[in-house]
Design a protein around this motif. Structure first.
Motif, PDB file in Angstrom:
ATOM      1  N   ILE A  79      -1.198   7.204  -5.661  1.00 18.05           N
ATOM      2  CA  ILE A  79      -1.816   6.137  -5.424  1.00 18.05           C
ATOM      3  C   ILE A  79      -1.757   5.584  -3.764  1.00 18.05           C
ATOM      4  CG2 ILE A  79      -2.144   4.852  -7.583  1.00 18.05           C
ATOM      5  CD1 ILE A  79       0.322   3.228  -7.026  1.00 18.05           C
ATOM      6  N   HIS A  80      -0.829   6.157  -3.127  1.00 19.52           N
ATOM      7  CA  HIS A  80      -0.394   5.928  -1.777  1.00 19.52           C
ATOM      8  C   HIS A  80      -1.107   6.749  -0.804  1.00 19.52           C
ATOM      9  CE1 HIS A  80       2.041   2.646  -3.260  1.00 19.52           C
ATOM     10  NE2 HIS A  80       2.635   3.441  -4.057  1.00 19.52           N
ATOM     11  N   GLU A  81      -2.066   7.595  -1.417  1.00 20.38           N
ATOM     12  CA  GLU A  81      -2.664   8.383  -0.601  1.00 20.38           C
ATOM     13  C   GLU A  81      -4.050   8.179  -0.489  1.00 20.38           C
ATOM     14  OE1 GLU A  81      -1.747  12.203  -2.033  1.00 20.38           O
ATOM     15  OE2 GLU A  81       0.293  12.511  -1.390  1.00 20.38           O
ATOM     16  N   GLN A  82      -4.574   7.038  -1.012  1.00 18.81           N
ATOM     17  CA  GLN A  82      -5.970   6.838  -1.241  1.00 18.81           C
ATOM     18  C   GLN A  82      -6.217   5.558  -0.186  1.00 18.81           C
ATOM     19  OE1 GLN A  82      -6.346   6.090  -5.260  1.00 18.81           O
ATOM     20  NE2 GLN A  82      -6.104   8.217  -5.869  1.00 18.81           N
ATOM     21  N   SER A  83      -7.122   5.522   0.589  1.00 17.68           N
ATOM     22  CA  SER A  83      -7.306   4.704   1.609  1.00 17.68           C
ATOM     23  C   SER A  83      -8.199   3.311   1.062  1.00 17.68           C
ATOM     24  CB  SER A  83      -8.280   5.228   2.736  1.00 17.68           C
ATOM     25  OG  SER A  83      -9.590   5.519   2.081  1.00 17.68           O
ATOM     26  N   ASP A  84      -8.739   3.457  -0.223  1.00 17.95           N
ATOM     27  CA  ASP A  84      -9.470   2.400  -0.660  1.00 17.95           C
ATOM     28  C   ASP A  84      -8.946   1.659  -1.791  1.00 17.95           C
ATOM     29  OD1 ASP A  84      -9.482   4.373  -2.625  1.00 17.95           O
ATOM     30  OD2 ASP A  84     -11.396   4.033  -3.246  1.00 17.95           O
ATOM     31  N   VAL A  85      -7.227   1.812  -1.702  1.00 13.42           N
ATOM     32  CA  VAL A  85      -6.416   1.133  -2.583  1.00 13.42           C
ATOM     33  C   VAL A  85      -5.564   0.339  -1.709  1.00 13.42           C
ATOM     34  CG1 VAL A  85      -4.761   1.642  -4.295  1.00 13.42           C
ATOM     35  CG2 VAL A  85      -6.539   2.793  -4.491  1.00 13.42           C
ATOM     36  N   TYR A  86      -5.207  -0.731  -2.279  1.00 13.94           N
ATOM     37  CA  TYR A  86      -4.271  -1.757  -1.346  1.00 13.94           C
ATOM     38  C   TYR A  86      -3.316  -2.354  -2.549  1.00 13.94           C
ATOM     39  CZ  TYR A  86      -7.107  -5.669  -3.255  1.00 13.94           C
ATOM     40  OH  TYR A  86      -7.963  -6.668  -4.058  1.00 13.94           O
ATOM     41  N   GLU A  87      -2.265  -2.816  -1.986  1.00 17.48           N
ATOM     42  CA  GLU A  87      -1.193  -3.566  -2.709  1.00 17.48           C
ATOM     43  C   GLU A  87      -1.043  -4.798  -2.412  1.00 17.48           C
ATOM     44  OE1 GLU A  87       2.421  -1.169  -4.203  1.00 17.48           O
ATOM     45  OE2 GLU A  87       3.271  -2.451  -2.518  1.00 17.48           O
ATOM     46  N   VAL A  88      -1.015  -5.656  -3.359  1.00 18.24           N
ATOM     47  CA  VAL A  88      -0.549  -7.212  -3.228  1.00 18.24           C
ATOM     48  C   VAL A  88       0.465  -7.584  -4.013  1.00 18.24           C
ATOM     49  CG1 VAL A  88      -2.344  -7.951  -4.619  1.00 18.24           C
ATOM     50  CG2 VAL A  88      -1.534  -9.404  -3.027  1.00 18.24           C
ATOM     51  N   ALA A  89       1.442  -8.381  -3.665  1.00 19.17           N
ATOM     52  CA  ALA A  89       2.430  -9.059  -4.711  1.00 19.17           C
ATOM     53  C   ALA A  89       2.185 -10.517  -4.737  1.00 19.17           C
ATOM     54  CB  ALA A  89       4.012  -8.821  -4.010  1.00 19.17           C
ATOM     55  N   LEU A  90       2.126 -10.884  -6.096  1.00 21.44           N
ATOM     56  CA  LEU A  90       1.618 -12.406  -6.286  1.00 21.44           C
ATOM     57  C   LEU A  90       2.423 -12.973  -7.137  1.00 21.44           C
ATOM     58  CD1 LEU A  90      -2.136 -11.458  -7.093  1.00 21.44           C
ATOM     59  CD2 LEU A  90      -1.453 -12.378  -4.873  1.00 21.44           C
ATOM     60  N   ALA A  91       2.807 -14.323  -6.768  1.00 26.41           N
ATOM     61  CA  ALA A  91       3.799 -15.128  -7.707  1.00 26.41           C
ATOM     62  C   ALA A  91       2.768 -15.367  -8.958  1.00 26.41           C
ATOM     63  CB  ALA A  91       4.103 -16.121  -7.072  1.00 26.41           C
ATOM     64  N   ARG A  92       3.467 -15.740 -10.282  1.00 25.73           N
ATOM     65  CA  ARG A  92       2.380 -16.120 -11.195  1.00 25.73           C
ATOM     66  C   ARG A  92       2.566 -17.685 -11.327  1.00 25.73           C
ATOM     67  NH1 ARG A  92       5.633 -13.118 -15.954  1.00 25.73           N
ATOM     68  NH2 ARG A  92       4.560 -15.148 -16.995  1.00 25.73           N
ATOM     69  N   PRO A  93       1.527 -18.372 -11.634  1.00 27.73           N
ATOM     70  CA  PRO A  93       0.176 -17.641 -12.134  1.00 27.73           C
ATOM     71  C   PRO A  93      -0.646 -16.754 -11.097  1.00 27.73           C
ATOM     72  CG  PRO A  93      -0.125 -20.177 -12.081  1.00 27.73           C
ATOM     73  CD  PRO A  93       1.440 -19.866 -11.498  1.00 27.73           C
ATOM     74  N   LEU A  94      -1.114 -15.747 -11.451  1.00 36.65           N
ATOM     75  CA  LEU A  94      -1.948 -14.906 -10.557  1.00 36.65           C
ATOM     76  C   LEU A  94      -3.079 -15.739 -10.252  1.00 36.65           C
ATOM     77  CD1 LEU A  94      -1.631 -11.592 -12.143  1.00 36.65           C
ATOM     78  CD2 LEU A  94      -0.371 -12.521 -10.690  1.00 36.65           C
ATOM     79  N   GLY A  95      -3.945 -16.352 -11.101  1.00 34.71           N
ATOM     80  CA  GLY A  95      -5.269 -16.893 -10.870  1.00 34.71           C
ATOM     81  C   GLY A  95      -6.312 -15.923 -10.810  1.00 34.71           C
ATOM     82  N   ILE A  96      -6.214 -14.858 -11.603  1.00 30.98           N
ATOM     83  CA  ILE A  96      -7.320 -13.702 -11.647  1.00 30.98           C
ATOM     84  C   ILE A  96      -7.794 -13.784 -13.069  1.00 30.98           C
ATOM     85  CG2 ILE A  96      -7.685 -11.200 -11.545  1.00 30.98           C
ATOM     86  CD1 ILE A  96      -5.141 -11.209  -9.273  1.00 30.98           C
TER      87      ILE A  96
END
Length: 191
Positions: A79-96
């Motif tokens: 997953i870290h070799e793919q340019s269209d993938v990003y990572e995000v750290a979110l506190a809960r509640p996420l709101g998604i």
């Protein structure tokens, strides 16, 4: 098709992570120490993150890394070799609001974002968008013997695109205090 607003999910991680997790709930234990691995994001040096990972999984005899499953190790690298993938750290509640991806007549293939709630932690992060597909999600598990007091929580990032909707919700819910103050998501940008 299942749809849910992930605001504050709490659940046992045992069924969410299948054979990768023992049948011990995070709420069943009050740990004194964290386990050998604790995923804190890609930009953190390995073993806590994925930056500067070795080419192959470490020997399982390592006292500092513990027994690292080759399947998870390979997933981290992939997953870290793919340019269209990003990572995000979110506190809960996420709101998604997630919706299960289930092609007609096929098994579920993870979840996608169908809404980002106004004013939510996800909206404040500024990167989560409708249509993004969840590729990876952190989950907390307790390898070892719980009744002997030897089990310590470990947090890894798991392949969400191989999970069904309920497993994703349980994995998100396993990232709970006192060990966790966020959930780390890896998402593929909508085409």
């Amino acid at each position: 098709m299942k749809t849910i607003v992930v605001l504050a999910a709490t659940a046992s991680v045992s069924s969410a992570l299948g054979p990768l997790a023992p049948s011990v709930s995070a709420r069943d234990m009050m740990p004194k120490k964290l386990g050998a691995r604790w995923y804190t994001g890609y930009q953190t040096a390995y073993p806590n993150g994925a930056k500067d990972m070795p080419d192959a999984p470490p020997e399982s005899t390592s006292a500092t890394l513990g027994d690292h499953e080759p399947a998870l190790f390979n997933f981290w690298k992939q997953i870290h070799e793919q340019s269209d993938v990003y990572e995000v750290a979110l506190a809960r509640p996420l709101g998604i609001v997630f919706e299960e991806i289930a092609p007609l007549g096929a098994a579920p293939a993870g979840v996608k974002v169908i809404e980002v709630s106004e004013g939510s932690n996800a909206e404040k992060a500024g990167c989560v968008a409708v249509g993004d597909v969840l590729v990876g999600v952190t989950g907390v598990r307790y390898p070892g013997s719980a009744y002997l007091g030897a089990a310590k929580p470990e947090r890894d990032i798991f392949p969400a695109h191989e999970m069904n909707f309920d497993q994703v919700v349980e994995a998100i819910g396993s990232n709970e205090p006192p060990e966790c103050d966020d959930v780390i998501l890896r998402l593929r940008r909508a085409a």
